[in-house]
Write a protein that holds these residues in place. Structure first.
Motif, mmCIF file in Angstrom:
data_model
loop_
_atom_site.group_PDB
_atom_site.id
_atom_site.type_symbol
_atom_site.label_atom_id
_atom_site.label_comp_id
_atom_site.label_asym_id
_atom_site.label_seq_id
_atom_site.Cartn_x
_atom_site.Cartn_y
_atom_site.Cartn_z
ATOM 1 N N LEU A 162 47.788 14.176 -9.775
ATOM 2 C CA LEU A 162 48.150 13.452 -8.914
ATOM 3 C C LEU A 162 48.277 12.386 -9.210
ATOM 4 O O LEU A 162 49.784 11.823 -8.672
ATOM 5 N N GLN A 163 48.142 11.972 -10.119
ATOM 6 C CA GLN A 163 48.883 10.587 -10.559
ATOM 7 C C GLN A 163 50.211 10.354 -11.305
ATOM 8 O O GLN A 163 50.746 9.960 -10.596
ATOM 9 N N LEU A 164 50.604 11.441 -11.909
ATOM 10 C CA LEU A 164 52.010 11.416 -12.183
ATOM 11 C C LEU A 164 52.551 11.970 -11.123
ATOM 12 O O LEU A 164 53.958 11.679 -10.712
ATOM 13 N N SER A 165 52.364 12.684 -9.847
ATOM 14 C CA SER A 165 53.215 13.472 -8.868
ATOM 15 C C SER A 165 52.627 11.762 -8.463
ATOM 16 O O SER A 165 54.700 11.668 -7.780
ATOM 17 N N GLN A 166 52.204 10.414 -8.345
ATOM 18 C CA GLN A 166 52.388 9.520 -7.261
ATOM 19 C C GLN A 166 53.586 8.586 -7.989
ATOM 20 O O GLN A 166 54.119 7.735 -8.136
ATOM 21 N N LEU A 167 52.981 8.794 -9.612
ATOM 22 C CA LEU A 167 54.305 7.913 -10.414
ATOM 23 C C LEU A 167 55.792 8.429 -9.714
ATOM 24 O O LEU A 167 56.540 7.550 -9.948
ATOM 25 N N ARG A 168 55.859 9.598 -9.542
ATOM 26 C CA ARG A 168 57.165 9.850 -10.056
ATOM 27 C C ARG A 168 57.921 10.009 -8.545
ATOM 28 O O ARG A 168 58.845 9.640 -8.428
ATOM 29 N N MET B 57 46.558 4.236 -10.477
ATOM 30 C CA MET B 57 47.551 5.460 -10.493
ATOM 31 C C MET B 57 48.055 5.339 -12.310
ATOM 32 O O MET B 57 48.613 6.354 -13.122
ATOM 33 N N LEU B 58 47.397 4.559 -13.030
ATOM 34 C CA LEU B 58 47.743 4.216 -14.342
ATOM 35 C C LEU B 58 47.045 4.623 -15.336
ATOM 36 O O LEU B 58 47.039 4.097 -16.732
ATOM 37 N N HIS B 59 45.760 4.167 -14.994
ATOM 38 C CA HIS B 59 44.443 4.632 -16.322
ATOM 39 C C HIS B 59 43.957 6.047 -15.855
ATOM 40 O O HIS B 59 43.719 6.503 -14.599
ATOM 41 N N THR B 60 43.671 5.978 -17.273
ATOM 42 C CA THR B 60 42.609 7.960 -17.123
ATOM 43 C C THR B 60 41.320 7.638 -16.967
ATOM 44 O O THR B 60 40.722 7.300 -17.791
ATOM 45 N N ALA B 61 40.786 8.335 -16.101
ATOM 46 C CA ALA B 61 39.241 8.770 -16.138
ATOM 47 C C ALA B 61 38.975 8.917 -17.072
ATOM 48 O O ALA B 61 39.538 9.696 -17.415
ATOM 49 N N PRO B 62 37.199 8.469 -17.759
ATOM 50 C CA PRO B 62 36.734 8.927 -18.408
ATOM 51 C C PRO B 62 36.472 10.547 -17.899
ATOM 52 O O PRO B 62 35.814 10.724 -16.544
ATOM 53 N N GLY B 63 36.619 12.109 -18.475
ATOM 54 C CA GLY B 63 35.924 13.530 -18.120
ATOM 55 C C GLY B 63 37.644 13.671 -16.867
ATOM 56 O O GLY B 63 37.279 14.488 -15.877
ATOM 57 N N ALA B 64 38.829 12.422 -16.613
ATOM 58 C CA ALA B 64 39.913 12.479 -15.915
ATOM 59 C C ALA B 64 39.884 14.498 -16.108
ATOM 60 O O ALA B 64 40.569 15.289 -17.611
ATOM 61 N N ASP B 65 40.496 15.470 -15.141
ATOM 62 C CA ASP B 65 40.744 16.734 -15.393
ATOM 63 C C ASP B 65 42.064 17.200 -14.779
ATOM 64 O O ASP B 65 43.018 15.544 -14.741
ATOM 65 N N ASP B 66 42.734 18.104 -15.581
ATOM 66 C CA ASP B 66 43.737 18.343 -15.136
ATOM 67 C C ASP B 66 44.504 18.296 -13.748
ATOM 68 O O ASP B 66 45.574 17.666 -13.747
#
Length: 390
Positions: free
Chosen positions: A362-368, A348-357
């Protein structure tokens, strides 16, 4: 040849706590440690103690300094979208955590052993385990003076960490693991914390964590590439990157100071099944590793040895083997819950290498969702403060 009931390999929190619990029940134990006492007392590792860990340390009489010097926390922040969103641990669960360094717990346990005359041998070398599938397993080693020694045991407890000799001495274990494509750069700085609670930060540049060890010492982490070299991170770059990732729209100010220590730690999940082979029982990092995001590593070790101490008392004092036979299954149920929680926090909190928009949204949706739903926040809080012992 010397004899003891339980030979314990490793003088970290797992080995020392197991020894102390066994001695309290009248079971003889000897702790063997490859490093010096000074090294293990200064080895900076975990800093968050779950509620059950805190209660156990108090219960056995080694929590006085923790209560005097530790920092009770009743919540923590998830920081994203330029703002803090507090997870109110105590309000949601009725429990809290304690920020108290692993090395401080080690100091307390060593002092308690010393006060009661319980044996801990430091700076041993060439440790070898044999006959672990028989009734009398043995430990061969060289003591601090280089003299060859042999210790005959009824049971051996492998509490010597991921790189120790215990797990390779148990053939047939099934390793289940996952490596993450990033690492943590951790620093210890002599500066007051910039916030009264921990801050877990999601940022497009990568994860950051603001933690602390005392009112004068701050612990901070940055997500970095998996193969990053510490030489690439001079102090000025560290502070600049921390400031960028921890920034908020209301002008959060990061306290800077002298960096006392810095290192890069790889991220992995690992479980060895089962956690027992014959008369060799594995506990703590010797059996499992979790990503540090969920603050579970040391707490899982404490949970393991609590179960193991009761199993060994039943086995060695009362000749009842049921708890020893179920040790692995009992511990693994908690281990896999912690593995899932740690994986979910990491994802939920880390930015994976090559992660796309798509992935970032999805991560921000889960955090919110987590910070806006009482049910989701409660689930996170329950796992974070530590599920009750069985």
């Amino acid at each position: 040849m010397a004899r003891t009931q339980v030979g314990i390999i490793g003088a970290g929190p797992a080995g020392l706590l197991l020894s102390y619990l066994l001695h309290a029940e009248g079971i003889d134990a000897v702790v063997l440690e490859a490093r010096s006492r000074e090294y293990v007392e200064r080895r900076v590792r975990a800093g968050v103690c779950e509620h059950p860990t805190v209660e156990l340390l108090r219960e056995i009489g080694v929590g006085a300094r923790m209560d005097a010097e530790g920092l009770p926390h009743h919540g923590f922040s998830l920081r994203f979208d330029g703002a803090d969103h507090r997870i109110a641990l105590t309000e949601l669960t009725g429990k809290s955590i304690m920020v108290y360094g692993q090395q401080e717990i080690v100091k307390d346990l060593i002092a308690a052993h010393e006060a009661k005359g319980h044996p801990v041998e430091f700076e041993v070398a060439d440790v070898e385990l044999s006959d672990v599938d028989g009734e009398r397993p043995r430990v061969r080693y060289r003591d601090v003076d280089g003299k060859p020694r042999e210790l005959q045991c009824a049971v051996i407890a492998g509490c010597d960490g991921f790189h120790g000799v215990s797990r390779p001495s148990a053939p047939g274990l099934k390793p289940i693991d996952r490596e993450y494509p990033f690492a943590w750069l951790g620093v210890l700085a002599r500066t007051p914390p910039s916030h009264e609670e921990l801050i877990y930060t999601y940022h497009e540049r990568g994860f950051a964590l603001h933690s602390m060890r005392s009112p004068e010492v701050t612990r901070l982490y940055l997500q970095v590439p998996q193969d990053e070299k510490i030489e690439e991170w001079p102090d000025d770059r560290i502070w600049s990157e921390l400031s960028a990732r921890l920034a908020t729209s209301d002008g959060f100010s990061l306290h800077e100071g002298p960096i006392l220590d810095k290192s890069v730690t790889p991220m992995r999940s690992f479980v060895a099944e089962p956690m027992r082979y014959g008369r060799l029982f594995l506990a703590g990092d010797a059996a499992h590793i979790v990503p540090p995001t969920g603050a579970k590593g040391m707490n899982l070790a404490v949970a393991d040895v609590r179960v193991l101490s009761r199993a060994l008392v039943e086995l060695l004092r009362h000749n009842r083997s049921e708890l020893a036979e179920s040790y692995s299954d009992t511990c693994l149920a908690r281990v896999w819950r912690a593995e899932h929680f740690s994986w979910s926090m990491t994802s939920m909190l880390h930015t994976a290498p090559g992660a796309d928009d798509f992935q970032r949204r999805l991560q921000l949706s889960q955090l919110r969702y987590t910070v806006s739903s009482t049910a989701a926040a409660t689930s996170l809080a329950e796992n974070y403060v530590g599920l009750p012992f069985e």
